[in-house]
Write a protein that holds these residues in place. Structure first.
Motif, PDB file in Angstrom:
ATOM      1  N   MET A 256      12.715 -18.160   3.146  1.00  0.00           N
ATOM      2  CA  MET A 256      12.995 -19.635   2.862  1.00  0.00           C
ATOM      3  C   MET A 256      13.864 -19.502   1.553  1.00  0.00           C
ATOM      4  N   GLU A 257      15.153 -20.162   1.771  1.00  0.00           N
ATOM      5  CA  GLU A 257      15.947 -20.556   0.505  1.00  0.00           C
ATOM      6  C   GLU A 257      15.394 -21.651  -0.400  1.00  0.00           C
ATOM      7  N   LEU A 258      14.882 -21.226  -1.557  1.00  0.00           N
ATOM      8  CA  LEU A 258      14.362 -21.913  -2.566  1.00  0.00           C
ATOM      9  C   LEU A 258      15.369 -22.820  -3.361  1.00  0.00           C
ATOM     10  N   VAL A 259      16.510 -22.000  -3.583  1.00  0.00           N
ATOM     11  CA  VAL A 259      17.519 -22.596  -4.419  1.00  0.00           C
ATOM     12  C   VAL A 259      18.792 -23.027  -3.348  1.00  0.00           C
ATOM     13  N   PRO A 260      18.929 -23.944  -2.533  1.00  0.00           N
ATOM     14  CA  PRO A 260      20.151 -24.044  -1.646  1.00  0.00           C
ATOM     15  C   PRO A 260      21.717 -23.751  -2.173  1.00  0.00           C
ATOM     16  N   GLY A 261      22.174 -22.866  -1.460  1.00  0.00           N
ATOM     17  CA  GLY A 261      23.388 -22.125  -1.974  1.00  0.00           C
ATOM     18  C   GLY A 261      23.186 -21.334  -3.289  1.00  0.00           C
ATOM     19  N   ASN A 262      22.027 -21.107  -3.771  1.00  0.00           N
ATOM     20  CA  ASN A 262      21.652 -19.981  -4.759  1.00  0.00           C
ATOM     21  C   ASN A 262      22.339 -20.741  -5.817  1.00  0.00           C
ATOM     22  N   THR A 263      22.715 -22.132  -6.007  1.00  0.00           N
ATOM     23  CA  THR A 263      23.064 -22.534  -7.289  1.00  0.00           C
ATOM     24  C   THR A 263      22.619 -24.002  -7.803  1.00  0.00           C
ATOM     25  N   LEU A 264      22.646 -24.126  -8.883  1.00  0.00           N
ATOM     26  CA  LEU A 264      22.069 -25.498  -9.518  1.00  0.00           C
ATOM     27  C   LEU A 264      23.410 -26.407  -9.707  1.00  0.00           C
ATOM     28  N   ILE A 265      24.535 -26.016  -9.689  1.00  0.00           N
ATOM     29  CA  ILE A 265      25.642 -26.636  -9.977  1.00  0.00           C
ATOM     30  C   ILE A 265      26.147 -27.337  -8.976  1.00  0.00           C
ATOM     31  N   THR A 266      26.246 -28.906  -9.425  1.00  0.00           N
ATOM     32  CA  THR A 266      26.764 -30.061  -8.706  1.00  0.00           C
ATOM     33  C   THR A 266      27.978 -30.694  -9.145  1.00  0.00           C
ATOM     34  N   ALA A 267      28.501 -31.396  -8.394  1.00  0.00           N
ATOM     35  CA  ALA A 267      29.721 -32.032  -8.749  1.00  0.00           C
ATOM     36  C   ALA A 267      29.365 -33.465  -9.448  1.00  0.00           C
ATOM     37  N   THR A 268      28.349 -33.765  -9.256  1.00  0.00           N
ATOM     38  CA  THR A 268      27.929 -35.361 -10.095  1.00  0.00           C
ATOM     39  C   THR A 268      26.594 -35.455 -10.375  1.00  0.00           C
ATOM     40  N   PRO A 269      26.218 -36.165 -11.179  1.00  0.00           N
ATOM     41  CA  PRO A 269      24.607 -36.402 -11.399  1.00  0.00           C
ATOM     42  C   PRO A 269      23.982 -36.794 -10.149  1.00  0.00           C
ATOM     43  N   GLU A 270      24.767 -37.609  -9.260  1.00  0.00           N
ATOM     44  CA  GLU A 270      24.160 -38.249  -8.241  1.00  0.00           C
ATOM     45  C   GLU A 270      23.586 -36.887  -7.222  1.00  0.00           C
ATOM     46  N   GLU A 271      24.676 -35.918  -6.993  1.00  0.00           N
ATOM     47  CA  GLU A 271      24.421 -34.682  -6.241  1.00  0.00           C
ATOM     48  C   GLU A 271      23.103 -33.932  -6.779  1.00  0.00           C
ATOM     49  N   GLY A 272      23.231 -33.910  -8.256  1.00  0.00           N
ATOM     50  CA  GLY A 272      22.242 -33.258  -8.889  1.00  0.00           C
ATOM     51  C   GLY A 272      20.660 -33.988  -8.815  1.00  0.00           C
ATOM     52  N   ARG A 273      20.521 -35.124  -8.623  1.00  0.00           N
ATOM     53  CA  ARG A 273      19.513 -35.766  -8.477  1.00  0.00           C
ATOM     54  C   ARG A 273      19.084 -35.555  -6.948  1.00  0.00           C
ATOM     55  N   ALA A 274      20.000 -35.367  -5.956  1.00  0.00           N
ATOM     56  CA  ALA A 274      19.619 -35.244  -4.682  1.00  0.00           C
ATOM     57  C   ALA A 274      19.077 -33.765  -4.777  1.00  0.00           C
TER      58      ALA A 274
END
Length: 76
Positions: free
Chosen positions: A1-19
């Motif tokens: 099971m992949e617990l961190v999708p894409g193995n990164t916490l980096i997102t383009a926007t706060p909205e993507e971060g919230r999702a």
């Protein structure tokens, strides 16, 4: 099971971060209780607890979001 999708916490926007924070919280529940039938049964139980369960969920998502925001330099 992949617990961190894409193995990164980096997102383009706060909205993507919230999702992502919501997804991480859901993945944590699934990793903790991998049996679908048990999770479904428990979901109906915590749904009846009203405020307590919902506040707990919100706290977990908020903590995940704070971690993601920090990883993204608060999108500066």
């Amino acid at each position: 099971m992949e617990l961190v999708p894409g193995n990164t916490l980096i997102t383009a926007t706060p909205e993507e971060g919230r999702a992502l924070a919501i997804k991480l919280a859901r993945l944590t529940v699934k990793a903790t209780q991998p049996d679908d039938a048990v999770r479904e049964h428990l979901r109906s139980e915590y749904a009846e607890e009203h405020a307590t369960g919902l506040i707990s969920v919100a706290q977990v998502v908020a903590l995940e979001f704070a971690t993601i925001a920090a990883a993204n330099g608060y999108w500066r």
